[in-house]
Design a protein around this motif. Structure first.
Motif, mmCIF file in Angstrom:
data_model
loop_
_atom_site.group_PDB
_atom_site.id
_atom_site.type_symbol
_atom_site.label_atom_id
_atom_site.label_comp_id
_atom_site.label_asym_id
_atom_site.label_seq_id
_atom_site.Cartn_x
_atom_site.Cartn_y
_atom_site.Cartn_z
ATOM 1 N N LEU A 41 0.835 -1.203 0.000
ATOM 2 C CA LEU A 41 0.000 0.000 0.000
ATOM 3 C C LEU A 41 0.870 1.254 0.000
ATOM 4 O O LEU A 41 0.610 2.216 -0.737
ATOM 5 C CB LEU A 41 -0.910 -0.030 1.230
ATOM 6 C CG LEU A 41 -2.149 0.869 1.232
ATOM 7 C CD1 LEU A 41 -3.114 0.472 0.130
ATOM 8 C CD2 LEU A 41 -2.852 0.779 2.590
ATOM 9 N N LEU A 42 1.919 1.244 0.820
ATOM 10 C CA LEU A 42 2.825 2.396 0.887
ATOM 11 C C LEU A 42 3.604 2.551 -0.414
ATOM 12 O O LEU A 42 3.818 3.678 -0.877
ATOM 13 C CB LEU A 42 3.782 2.233 2.064
ATOM 14 C CG LEU A 42 4.793 3.365 2.290
ATOM 15 C CD1 LEU A 42 4.081 4.702 2.504
ATOM 16 C CD2 LEU A 42 5.702 3.049 3.481
ATOM 17 N N ALA A 43 4.011 1.445 -1.014
ATOM 18 C CA ALA A 43 4.756 1.511 -2.278
ATOM 19 C C ALA A 43 3.897 2.112 -3.392
ATOM 20 O O ALA A 43 4.364 2.958 -4.172
ATOM 21 C CB ALA A 43 5.232 0.112 -2.661
ATOM 22 N N LYS A 44 2.651 1.700 -3.452
ATOM 23 C CA LYS A 44 1.743 2.252 -4.465
ATOM 24 C C LYS A 44 1.511 3.750 -4.218
ATOM 25 O O LYS A 44 1.438 4.540 -5.167
ATOM 26 C CB LYS A 44 0.421 1.500 -4.449
ATOM 27 C CG LYS A 44 0.514 0.073 -4.973
ATOM 28 C CD LYS A 44 -0.838 -0.623 -4.922
ATOM 29 C CE LYS A 44 -0.761 -2.031 -5.512
ATOM 30 N NZ LYS A 44 -2.071 -2.736 -5.447
ATOM 31 N N ALA A 45 1.415 4.130 -2.941
ATOM 32 C CA ALA A 45 1.222 5.545 -2.598
ATOM 33 C C ALA A 45 2.451 6.361 -2.971
ATOM 34 O O ALA A 45 2.332 7.505 -3.430
ATOM 35 C CB ALA A 45 0.916 5.682 -1.108
ATOM 36 N N ALA A 46 3.634 5.787 -2.773
ATOM 37 C CA ALA A 46 4.872 6.487 -3.120
ATOM 38 C C ALA A 46 4.915 6.797 -4.614
ATOM 39 O O ALA A 46 5.303 7.899 -5.027
ATOM 40 C CB ALA A 46 6.077 5.640 -2.715
ATOM 41 N N ARG A 47 4.504 5.842 -5.434
ATOM 42 C CA ARG A 47 4.508 6.057 -6.880
ATOM 43 C C ARG A 47 3.460 7.085 -7.271
ATOM 44 O O ARG A 47 3.706 7.951 -8.129
ATOM 45 C CB ARG A 47 4.274 4.735 -7.609
ATOM 46 C CG ARG A 47 5.435 3.772 -7.451
ATOM 47 C CD ARG A 47 5.282 2.513 -8.270
ATOM 48 N NE ARG A 47 5.207 2.784 -9.702
ATOM 49 C CZ ARG A 47 5.352 1.858 -10.641
ATOM 50 N NH1 ARG A 47 5.574 0.587 -10.289
ATOM 51 N NH2 ARG A 47 5.265 2.172 -11.917
ATOM 52 N N LEU A 48 2.285 7.021 -6.641
ATOM 53 C CA LEU A 48 1.232 7.979 -6.963
ATOM 54 C C LEU A 48 1.618 9.394 -6.543
ATOM 55 O O LEU A 48 1.378 10.358 -7.281
ATOM 56 C CB LEU A 48 -0.074 7.562 -6.273
ATOM 57 C CG LEU A 48 -1.297 8.450 -6.519
ATOM 58 C CD1 LEU A 48 -1.651 8.476 -8.009
ATOM 59 C CD2 LEU A 48 -2.491 7.957 -5.707
ATOM 60 N N ASP B 72 10.428 0.576 -9.058
ATOM 61 C CA ASP B 72 10.784 1.289 -10.296
ATOM 62 C C ASP B 72 12.142 1.975 -10.175
ATOM 63 O O ASP B 72 12.603 2.621 -11.117
ATOM 64 C CB ASP B 72 9.704 2.309 -10.659
ATOM 65 C CG ASP B 72 9.490 3.359 -9.566
ATOM 66 O OD1 ASP B 72 10.264 3.383 -8.586
ATOM 67 O OD2 ASP B 72 8.521 4.138 -9.683
ATOM 68 N N ASN B 73 12.769 1.863 -8.988
ATOM 69 C CA ASN B 73 14.078 2.462 -8.713
ATOM 70 C C ASN B 73 14.089 3.980 -8.845
ATOM 71 O O ASN B 73 15.155 4.597 -8.929
ATOM 72 C CB ASN B 73 15.162 1.840 -9.600
ATOM 73 C CG ASN B 73 15.421 0.392 -9.251
ATOM 74 O OD1 ASN B 73 15.479 0.034 -8.072
ATOM 75 N ND2 ASN B 73 15.536 -0.466 -10.257
#
Length: 334
Positions: free
Chosen positions: A182-189, A216-217
Motif C-alpha cells: 500500500l505504501l509503495a503504491k502511494a509512493a509512486r502515486l 521502479d528504482n
C-alpha cells in the motif's frame, strides 16, 4: 540468580523484532552478570530461579513452575489485540467471561490465569498493559512497561551527522500486516522516493512478488535486507521515515528512525495514536486507500527534514537489560 528464557515459537519460523528483543536482552543480561540460559525442554536436570516466558504460556505451565520453586515472568506482545476497536475488545472481553464460566479447560489452554499468577508482567507500551488489564484482568501492580532499545553502536551511528538526500526510508518485513505494498503504491502515486528495507518471510510469497512489481528504482527502491551499517547510512541521509503497519508492539524500526532524528509518517492506528501521535515530528494518516496515503505522503515529504536531536529518547539494550534485572531482583525478594 539464574534465569531461564522460554520462547514458544522457533525463530526459524518467523524472524523479526521479537528475536532482536530476546537475543539483545539475553546478551546484555549476560554482560552485566545475570546468568541466562535458554529453556532445554529435554533436560530434566536444568535448574534455575526464574522462568521467563516470552509470549503467554498455558496457565498450568505457570503453576508447574511455581511448584518447582521458580519465580515466573511473562513478556507479552499484544500488538494485534491492543489495536482492536473498543467495540471488538468489549465483545472479546464478554466472550472470555462466558468461556471462563462454561469451559474451564479453555482457561488453561488460553493461559488467562497467567495474568494473575505470574510474578511479573512486562509490556513494551502502556497500551498493551492497559489492554491486558481490561481483557484478562491482569494485575497492574505486577505490570511493568519497558520500551525497546538499540545497540550502543547503532545509537552512535544513527546520531552522527550526514548530508541529507532526497529519499524517505521504510523499514519492515515485506508482509501484508506492514502494508508495504500500500505504501509503495502511494509512493509512486505521490511521486515521493522511498527506500524500502526488509525481507519477506519467503521469496515465494505472493505479497512479496506483488511488491516487487512496484519497484521502479525512482520512487520505490528496494535494496533488500542490508547490513546494520548500510541501514544506518540510509537513515542518517533520509528526509524522513514512513510505516503503515496495522499493528505493532512499540516497533524497533520506529526506534531506529527516532534515534536518527527523522520525522515520521505513521498510520492512525491505536499503536500510534496512544503512544506516538503526541510526539513532535510524528504525523499520522488514514490508510483506507492508496490515494489517502499518497495525499498525506506528499504533504509530509514537502516539509520533512532530519533533526539534529532524536525524535524521542531511545535507550540502549543495556538500559533495557538493567530494567529487566531490577524486575528479577524485585520478585526474588518477595
Amino acid at each position: 540468580m539464574k534465569v531461564i528464557f522460554s520462547h514458544i515459537i522457533p525463530f526459524s519460523l518467523g524472524d523479526g523484532g521479537v528475536r532482536t528483543l530476546v537475543t539483545s536482552i539475553q546478551n546484555e543480561l549476560l554482560a552485566i552478570g545475570i546468568n541466562v540460559e535458554n529453556e532445554k525442554w529435554w533436560d530434566t536436570e536444568q535448574k534455575g530461579d526464574i522462568l521467563h516466558f516470552f509470549g503467554r504460556p498455558q496457565s498450568s505451565h505457570i503453576l508447574f513452575a511455581k511448584r518447582a520453586g521458580y519465580k515466573t515472568v511473562m513478556t507479552e506482545f499484544l500488538d494485534m489485540t491492543s489495536n482492536r476497536s473498543p467495540s471488538t475488545l468489549f465483545f472479546q472481553k464478554s466472550a472470555i467471561k462466558l468461556a471462563r464460566s462454561l469451559m474451564s479447560g479453555m482457561t488453561d489452554r488460553m493461559g488467562w490465569d497467567t495474568y494473575q499468577n505470574a510474578d511479573a508482567l512486562i509490556y513494551t507500551t502502556s497500551n498493551e498493559l492497559n489492554t491486558a488489564a481490561y481483557l484478562f484482568g491482569a494485575d497492574t501492580k505486577r505490570g511493568h512497561i519497558v520500551p525497546h532499545g538499540l545497540q550502543d553502536e547503532a545509537i552512535n551511528n544513527l546520531t552522527q551527522p550526514a548530508e541529507e538526500k532526497e529519499h524517505l526510508v521504510s523499514i519492515a518485513t515485506i508482509t501484508e500486516r506492514k502494508q508495504t505494498l500500500l505504501l509503495a503504491k502511494a509512493a509512486r502515486l505521490a511521486q515521493v522516493p522511498i527506500v524500502f528495507l526488509g525481507k519477506p518471510y519467503s521469496e515465494d510469497d505472493l505479497y512479496f512478488k506483488e511488491f516487487k512489481e512496484c519497484i521502479d528504482n525512482q520512487y520505490v527502491k528496494y535494496p533488500g535486507f542490508v547490513s546494520e551499517k548500510e541501514k544506518a547510512d540510509m537513515l542518517r541521509t533520509a528526509r524522513g521515515f514512513a510505516l503503515m503497519s496495522k499493528y505493532e508492539s512499540g516497533c524497533i524500526a520506529v526506534y531506529e528512525a527516532a534515534a536518527a532524528g527523522l520525522p515520521m509518517l505513521l498510520p492512525n492506528k491505536p499503536w500510534v495514536m496512544k503512544d506516538y501521535a503526541a510526539i513532535n515530528n510524528v504525523s499520522v494518516t488514514g490508510t483506507n486507500s492508496v490515494q489517502e496515503i499518497a495525499s498525506s505522503l506528499k504533504k509530509f515529504y514537502s516539509n520533512a527534514h532530519r533533526s539534529e536531536t532524536m525524535t524521542f529518547p531511545v535507550q540502549s539494550w543495556r538500559n533495557v537489560a538493567e530494567k529487566y534485572a531490577d524486575i528479577y531482583k524485585e520478585i526474588m525478594e518477595t
